[in-house]
Design a protein around this motif. Sequence first.
Motif, PDB file in Angstrom:
ATOM      1  N   MET A   1       0.988  -1.327  -0.161  1.00 59.73           N
ATOM      2  CA  MET A   1      -0.040   0.002   0.160  1.00 59.73           C
ATOM      3  C   MET A   1       0.909   1.176  -0.023  1.00 59.73           C
ATOM      4  SD  MET A   1      -3.020   1.061   2.962  1.00 59.73           S
ATOM      5  CE  MET A   1      -4.265   0.728   2.033  1.00 59.73           C
ATOM      6  N   MET A   2       0.375   2.159  -0.643  1.00 58.87           N
ATOM      7  CA  MET A   2       1.209   3.416  -0.753  1.00 58.87           C
ATOM      8  C   MET A   2       0.436   4.487   0.375  1.00 58.87           C
ATOM      9  SD  MET A   2       1.766   6.045  -3.706  1.00 58.87           S
ATOM     10  CE  MET A   2       0.549   5.484  -4.892  1.00 58.87           C
ATOM     11  N   VAL A   3       1.450   5.330   0.850  1.00 60.85           N
ATOM     12  CA  VAL A   3       0.972   6.196   1.855  1.00 60.85           C
ATOM     13  C   VAL A   3       1.065   7.545   1.210  1.00 60.85           C
ATOM     14  CG1 VAL A   3       1.641   7.390   3.925  1.00 60.85           C
ATOM     15  CG2 VAL A   3       2.024   5.173   3.726  1.00 60.85           C
ATOM     16  N   THR A   4      -0.017   8.549   1.145  1.00 60.78           N
ATOM     17  CA  THR A   4       0.121   9.761   0.628  1.00 60.78           C
ATOM     18  C   THR A   4      -0.102  10.836   1.863  1.00 60.78           C
ATOM     19  OG1 THR A   4      -1.560   8.774  -1.181  1.00 60.78           O
ATOM     20  CG2 THR A   4      -1.634  11.196  -0.600  1.00 60.78           C
ATOM     21  N   ASN A   5       1.182  11.430   1.689  1.00 59.15           N
ATOM     22  CA  ASN A   5       1.229  12.659   2.940  1.00 59.15           C
ATOM     23  C   ASN A   5       0.077  13.786   2.277  1.00 59.15           C
ATOM     24  OD1 ASN A   5       2.202  14.497   4.522  1.00 59.15           O
ATOM     25  ND2 ASN A   5       4.202  14.365   3.809  1.00 59.15           N
ATOM     26  N   LEU A   6      -0.736  14.074   3.364  1.00 57.62           N
ATOM     27  CA  LEU A   6      -1.750  15.046   3.363  1.00 57.62           C
ATOM     28  C   LEU A   6      -1.195  16.382   3.460  1.00 57.62           C
ATOM     29  CD1 LEU A   6      -4.823  13.175   4.697  1.00 57.62           C
ATOM     30  CD2 LEU A   6      -4.167  13.309   2.219  1.00 57.62           C
ATOM     31  N   CYS A   7      -0.137  16.557   3.917  1.00 57.22           N
ATOM     32  CA  CYS A   7       0.548  17.833   4.312  1.00 57.22           C
ATOM     33  C   CYS A   7       0.994  18.420   2.937  1.00 57.22           C
ATOM     34  CB  CYS A   7       1.787  17.775   5.147  1.00 57.22           C
ATOM     35  SG  CYS A   7       2.257  19.516   5.696  1.00 57.22           S
ATOM     36  N   THR A   8       0.507  19.642   2.495  1.00 55.05           N
ATOM     37  CA  THR A   8       0.694  20.467   1.284  1.00 55.05           C
ATOM     38  C   THR A   8       2.144  20.650   1.034  1.00 55.05           C
ATOM     39  OG1 THR A   8      -0.338  22.279   2.419  1.00 55.05           O
ATOM     40  CG2 THR A   8      -1.462  21.004   0.709  1.00 55.05           C
ATOM     41  N   SER A   9       2.953  21.001   2.251  1.00 63.53           N
ATOM     42  CA  SER A   9       4.394  21.499   2.143  1.00 63.53           C
ATOM     43  C   SER A   9       5.130  20.784   3.288  1.00 63.53           C
ATOM     44  CB  SER A   9       4.402  22.954   2.069  1.00 63.53           C
ATOM     45  OG  SER A   9       3.855  23.579   1.004  1.00 63.53           O
ATOM     46  N   PRO A  10       5.379  19.660   3.147  1.00 68.53           N
ATOM     47  CA  PRO A  10       5.821  18.969   4.347  1.00 68.53           C
ATOM     48  C   PRO A  10       7.201  19.348   5.141  1.00 68.53           C
ATOM     49  CG  PRO A  10       5.842  17.586   2.382  1.00 68.53           C
ATOM     50  CD  PRO A  10       5.159  18.843   2.150  1.00 68.53           C
ATOM     51  N   SER A  11       8.086  19.945   4.053  1.00 61.80           N
ATOM     52  CA  SER A  11       9.200  20.335   4.632  1.00 61.80           C
ATOM     53  C   SER A  11       9.263  21.802   4.953  1.00 61.80           C
ATOM     54  CB  SER A  11      10.489  20.102   3.290  1.00 61.80           C
ATOM     55  OG  SER A  11      10.120  20.637   2.381  1.00 61.80           O
ATOM     56  N   SER A  12       8.332  22.760   4.747  1.00 62.98           N
ATOM     57  CA  SER A  12       8.254  24.032   5.233  1.00 62.98           C
ATOM     58  C   SER A  12       8.353  24.115   6.540  1.00 62.98           C
ATOM     59  CB  SER A  12       7.051  24.621   4.705  1.00 62.98           C
ATOM     60  OG  SER A  12       5.892  24.210   5.166  1.00 62.98           O
ATOM     61  N   THR A  13       8.817  25.102   7.354  1.00 61.61           N
ATOM     62  CA  THR A  13       8.935  25.555   8.807  1.00 61.61           C
ATOM     63  C   THR A  13       7.787  26.372   9.046  1.00 61.61           C
ATOM     64  OG1 THR A  13      11.304  25.016   8.996  1.00 61.61           O
ATOM     65  CG2 THR A  13      10.316  26.294  10.408  1.00 61.61           C
ATOM     66  N   ILE A  14       6.914  25.982   9.803  1.00 60.05           N
ATOM     67  CA  ILE A  14       5.779  26.844  10.383  1.00 60.05           C
ATOM     68  C   ILE A  14       5.858  27.068  12.057  1.00 60.05           C
ATOM     69  CG2 ILE A  14       3.033  26.841  10.935  1.00 60.05           C
ATOM     70  CD1 ILE A  14       3.329  24.799   8.643  1.00 60.05           C
ATOM     71  N   THR A  15       5.935  28.327  12.243  1.00 59.59           N
ATOM     72  CA  THR A  15       6.182  28.965  13.787  1.00 59.59           C
ATOM     73  C   THR A  15       4.721  28.819  14.379  1.00 59.59           C
ATOM     74  OG1 THR A  15       7.879  30.272  13.205  1.00 59.59           O
ATOM     75  CG2 THR A  15       6.609  30.786  15.108  1.00 59.59           C
ATOM     76  N   LEU A  16       4.443  28.020  15.345  1.00 59.33           N
ATOM     77  CA  LEU A  16       3.276  28.218  16.154  1.00 59.33           C
ATOM     78  C   LEU A  16       3.388  29.290  17.084  1.00 59.33           C
ATOM     79  CD1 LEU A  16       3.216  24.341  17.089  1.00 59.33           C
ATOM     80  CD2 LEU A  16       2.158  25.381  15.116  1.00 59.33           C
ATOM     81  N   SER A  17       2.101  29.398  17.714  1.00 61.98           N
ATOM     82  CA  SER A  17       1.661  30.559  18.761  1.00 61.98           C
ATOM     83  C   SER A  17       0.911  29.888  19.860  1.00 61.98           C
ATOM     84  CB  SER A  17       0.758  31.573  18.040  1.00 61.98           C
ATOM     85  OG  SER A  17       1.356  32.338  17.068  1.00 61.98           O
ATOM     86  N   ALA A  18       1.396  30.331  20.913  1.00 59.17           N
ATOM     87  CA  ALA A  18       0.848  29.708  22.062  1.00 59.17           C
ATOM     88  C   ALA A  18      -0.744  29.897  22.240  1.00 59.17           C
ATOM     89  CB  ALA A  18       1.490  30.325  23.511  1.00 59.17           C
ATOM     90  N   ASP A  19      -1.394  29.044  22.779  1.00 56.21           N
ATOM     91  CA  ASP A  19      -2.860  29.035  22.961  1.00 56.21           C
ATOM     92  C   ASP A  19      -3.607  29.545  21.712  1.00 56.21           C
ATOM     93  OD1 ASP A  19      -2.497  28.149  25.456  1.00 56.21           O
ATOM     94  OD2 ASP A  19      -2.134  30.276  26.049  1.00 56.21           O
ATOM     95  N   ARG A  20      -3.200  29.155  20.270  1.00 56.66           N
ATOM     96  CA  ARG A  20      -3.769  29.528  19.505  1.00 56.66           C
ATOM     97  C   ARG A  20      -3.546  28.493  18.288  1.00 56.66           C
ATOM     98  NH1 ARG A  20      -2.846  32.703  14.358  1.00 56.66           N
ATOM     99  NH2 ARG A  20      -0.661  32.675  14.709  1.00 56.66           N
ATOM    100  N   TRP A  21      -4.783  28.174  17.455  1.00 62.87           N
ATOM    101  CA  TRP A  21      -4.636  27.049  16.313  1.00 62.87           C
ATOM    102  C   TRP A  21      -3.956  27.588  15.312  1.00 62.87           C
ATOM    103  CZ3 TRP A  21      -5.354  22.051  17.653  1.00 62.87           C
ATOM    104  CH2 TRP A  21      -6.128  21.771  18.471  1.00 62.87           C
ATOM    105  N   VAL A  22      -2.807  26.857  14.850  1.00 57.22           N
ATOM    106  CA  VAL A  22      -2.207  27.363  13.688  1.00 57.22           C
ATOM    107  C   VAL A  22      -2.204  26.202  12.589  1.00 57.22           C
ATOM    108  CG1 VAL A  22       0.009  28.095  12.691  1.00 57.22           C
ATOM    109  CG2 VAL A  22      -0.740  28.655  15.149  1.00 57.22           C
TER     110      VAL A  22
END
Length: 121
Positions: free
Chosen positions: A1-22
Amino acid sequence: MMVTNLCTSPSSTITLSADRWVNITTIPKKPGTKYLVSAYVNVTGGTISLRGYGDVSASQRVSYPLTASTADPMSMLYSVQSGNPTVTVTNMLICTWDEYQANKTLLDGIGYFTGNTMPLA
């Protein structure tokens, strides 16, 4: 079976914020579907509690199951436990739980994952 990564830009870096959905992807979830969320989380300057996973105070890969309750894109949320942390995520893998279960041995054995080595949604 093949696995499809549902993340559109898996190697990008995303900065999260406290107490906020990002958002960490732009692909909408399907309510009622169970997913595996796996990402490299870099925490500096403190300790956080990552929703769905638990406490993180260092750079590490985190993986956890998530059952979608909305069609919103996949996102992450953390709360500060101590210090003044900066939190980034990268090298993300998001797939359905069924795909994960079918390929569990392979996926659990990946020590370093850039996200760009499998089909993207």
